[in-house]
Each structure stands twice: as C-alpha cells, then as structure tokens.
Scaffold this active site. Structure first.
Site, short mmCIF file in Angstrom:
data_model
loop_
_atom_site.label_atom_id
_atom_site.label_comp_id
_atom_site.label_asym_id
_atom_site.label_seq_id
_atom_site.Cartn_x
_atom_site.Cartn_y
_atom_site.Cartn_z
CE1 TYR A 152 -3.52 -2.83 0.38
CE2 TYR A 152 -4.49 -0.38 1.13
CZ TYR A 152 -4.58 -1.89 1.26
OH TYR A 152 -6.21 -2.94 0.78
CE LYS A 202 2.32 -17.60 -2.68
NZ LYS A 202 1.46 -19.40 -2.35
CG ASP A 234 -1.96 -20.45 -1.55
OD1 ASP A 234 -1.42 -19.77 -0.33
OD2 ASP A 234 -1.36 -20.85 -2.34
CG ASP A 258 -7.99 -5.08 1.52
OD1 ASP A 258 -9.07 -4.23 2.56
OD2 ASP A 258 -7.92 -4.79 0.78
CG ASP A 262 -13.86 -6.74 2.09
OD1 ASP A 262 -13.61 -6.65 3.41
OD2 ASP A 262 -13.90 -6.98 0.70
C1 IPM Z 1 -10.46 -1.34 4.47
C2 IPM Z 1 -10.25 -0.73 2.61
C3 IPM Z 1 -9.41 0.40 2.60
C4 IPM Z 1 -8.63 -0.81 2.33
C5 IPM Z 1 -9.32 0.88 1.06
C6 IPM Z 1 -10.82 2.08 1.34
C7 IPM Z 1 -8.39 1.75 1.00
O1 IPM Z 1 -10.78 -2.28 1.90
O2 IPM Z 1 -9.84 -0.43 5.09
O3 IPM Z 1 -10.33 -2.46 4.05
O4 IPM Z 1 -7.84 -1.73 1.67
O5 IPM Z 1 -7.39 -0.97 3.93
MG MG Z 2 -10.85 -3.83 2.55
#
Ligand code: IPM
Ligand code: MG
Length: 372
Positions: A152, A202, A234, A258, A262
């Site tokens: 990032y 990884k 993975d 990240d 999710d």
């Molecule tokens: C998160 C989001 C952010 C990230 C984006 C919006 C930049 O996906 O906080 O998980 O990738 O960190």
């Molecule tokens: Mg995110």
C-alpha cells in the site's frame, strides 16, 4: 483488547472526537454511531465532535481527499471515527486524486500501524451466512492487520509507457521493526485471549514474507505461553471458511489482511457488522492514537436509501469507548445493546431479510441503552 488499552486506567468524563463521515453510506452509519454515543453521553460523559471532510466529498470541496490542517486536527483529538470513502464519481483510474488516498494519508500520518478486526459470530446470526452453523459455532477470532507498510505504501508505485505498451509497478517493502511491532501486539493480544497466533504470509514466494516469518518467529520467543503457527495466505483463505473456530489471533501484512477480512466478514453474517480499530504507538503519556471504522466500504449502490447496516460502525464506536476513552463499561453496554437488538430480530435487509432501516436500527440500540 486488554493489551492495547492496559495503560488506560482513567475514564475521562469528556472527550473530543473527530468525525470523518466520508462518502456513500458513511454519513448514514456515522449518524447512528453518534446517536448511540449521545445516549452514552447522557450517562455522565461529554463528547465534543469535530467534523472533518475526507474522501470524495473533500475532493469536491477542496480538491484534495484530506487536508494537512485536518490531519493536525485528527492528531490533536482523543479519537477519530470514520465512516467510509470512495464512490463511482471519483473512481476514474486515470484520475491522480482519489478518495482512498485520504484514508491512507490519515493512517500513515497518525502512525496507525495496527488494524484490529475482530470477527465473532453472534448466535442470532448463525443462519445468516452461507456457511453451516456447526462450522461457524464458536468462531471468535481477531485479525491483526499491519496497516502502514507493505504494498500500500512502498515506492515506486507508478505507471508509465514503454515502446511495447504500458507498464506499472507497486513495491512490497517491509522493515524488520514494522513486522516486530505488529507481531508483538498480536502476541500481547493473544495472551489475553486463547493464547494462539496464526501468522499469515506467502513465504514460499515473497522475500518480504520470508522476513515476515523470521521476524514473527523471533518475537514469539518472548511469548512461550502463546503458540505460533505459520500459514500461507492461499491456504488460509480456505481454512478460514473450513474451520473458522480454530483461529484466535491472525496476524498478517497489509494487503493479505485487507483481503482476508472481507472473506472473514462472511462468517459474521454480513460485511456490515464488522468493526475495526486502527491504533498507533503509545506516546509518553501512554495515549495511543486511534481511528475507528467499520470494515465495509461506501456501498454507493445502497447509499441514501436507509438500507445500510450501522452495526459495524456502532461496534467501532464501542471499540473507541473501550480503547481510546477507557470506558470499558460503556463499551460493553453498547455491544450488549447491539447484540440484543439483533437477537430480538431487528436487522437491516443484509441480515436475514430484515426490514429495519439504518436509523430505526440505531433507534432500537439507543433505546436499549437508555433502558439500562
Ligand atoms: C479497508 C478498505 C481500504 C483498504 C480501502 C478503502 C483503501 O478496503 O479498510 O479494508 O484497502 O485498506
Ligand atoms: Mg478492505
């Protein structure tokens, strides 16, 4: 969260909170968190809010997703609450100015290197996910995501044109001390939980992951009572849905964290329910900078319709009460009120086909708090 806030022994009766509502559903969910905090304030606390524009709304107002002066305000307050940033209006890949830069800027400027993302499955939501209840039962894990390093932030990160076409590069760079400090926090947290750390990397491909693995292993020697397991990312994506209840603290680098969170949100029933705390290093007085935001994004497809789930945002405010303001009892009260509201069958449409609106859900939580 004990280890992260053990320096917080006093409960301030007053606090200044920066509110960065952002874009899309951000302002809608932030309004509900404030409703809940107002209810907490009635119990003898005073919260003062400083509103700061971040993301697309700041680009429209100032041409930049977060002004330097606003970073200074965020630095000076007791804690920051953030909704979400981004949206189709500002997502042209050719654009040099993007809403997400505002979020990355505040994380980096405040030194918020540790992103804590707890994933617990509420009993009332065992049927709200595509995963079998018997697989989910007992899931209670904490992802500790490194937040200010890795791909990032590595430089170079750019695109250019060569004779044979366009080229782009991003850089995945970690320094040992960045890995050590996040690993140390993960082990501290594991010590106050179930005593197990899973470090995700990884290492079979990436140099940065091989450094990650050896630095985490070295830190683990200071924590003989905590068990450490290494997993390749993975394999982790698979294990996370096959055996989620097996994991306690999962520590990983920025982008893996990240992606994995999710995925982990599916365990909780909806991406709308997961909170997060982003913490920096404690200053001399023991105070850590903290920014609290749900893990979901700005959800432009449902913005403005009262359909957004405010649970992740409200639970983020609870994490703020606990970790930055030292208000443990109040944090637990908010969490209880959220769980009880859901258990009573009040949910937004993303969960079990609920019919509550963003604001009627917030009302129900606030009412439960006022009744205690
Ligand atoms: C998160 C989001 C952010 C990230 C984006 C919006 C930049 O996906 O906080 O998980 O990738 O960190
Ligand atoms: Mg995110």
């Amino acid at each position: 969260m004990t280890a992260a806030n053990e320096h917080q022994s006093t409960s301030p009766s007053s606090a200044i909170i920066a509110v960065l509502a952002g874009d899309g559903v951000g302002p809608e969910v932030v309004a509900e968190a404030r409703k809940v905090l107002d209810e907490i304030a009635r119990r003898g606390h005073s919260f003062t809010y400083r509103e700061i524009l971040i993301g697309g709304i700041a680009i429209d107002a100032y041409g930049t997703p977060l002004r330097d002066d606003d970073v200074e305000i965020a630095r000076s307050v007791d804690a920051c609450l953030l909704g979400a940033v981004g949206g189709p209006k500002w997502s042209d890949p050719a654009s040099a100015v993007r809403p997400e830069q505002g979020l990355l800027k505040i994380r980096k400027s405040l030194g918020l290197y540790a992103n804590l993302r707890p994933v617990a499955v509420m009993d009332a939501l065992l049927d709200a996910t595509p995963i079998k209840p018997e697989v989910l039962a007992g899931t209670d894990l904490l992802v500790v995501r490194e937040l200010t390093g890795g791909i990032y932030f590595g430089r170079p990160s750019r695109q250019w044109r060569e004779r044979r076409g366009r080229v782009a590069v991003d850089t995945l760079l970690y320094r040992e001390h960045e890995i050590e400090r996040i690993a140390r926090l993960a082990f501290d947290l594991a010590r106050s939980r179930r005593g197990s750390v899973t470090s995700v990397d990884k290492a079979n491909v990436l140099s940065s992951s091989r450094l990650w693995r050896s630095a985490v292993t070295e830190v683990s020697r200071d924590y003989p009572e905590v068990t450490l397991e290494h997993m390749l990312v993975d394999a982790m994506t698979m294990k996370l849905i096959q055996q989620p209840s097996r994991y306690d603290v999962i520590v990983t680098e920025n982008m893996f964290g990240d992606i994995l969170t999710d995925e982990a949100s599916v365990l909780g029933g909806s991406i709308g329910v997961l909170p997060s705390a982003s913490l920096g290093a404690p200053d001399r007085a023991g105070k850590r900078p903290g920014l609290y935001e749900p893990i979901h994004g700005s959800a432009p497809d449902i913005a403005g319709q009262g359909r957004a789930n405010p649970v992740g945002m409200i639970l983020s405010a609870a994490m703020m009460l606990r970790t930055s303001l030292g208000l443990e009892r109040e944090a637990a009260l908010v969490e209880r009120a959220v769980f009880d509201t859901i258990a009573a069958g009040i949910t937004t449409p993303d969960l079990l086909g609920g019919t509550a609106t963003t604001s009627s859900f917030g009302d129900a939580v606030a009412q439960r708090i006022s009744a205690v």
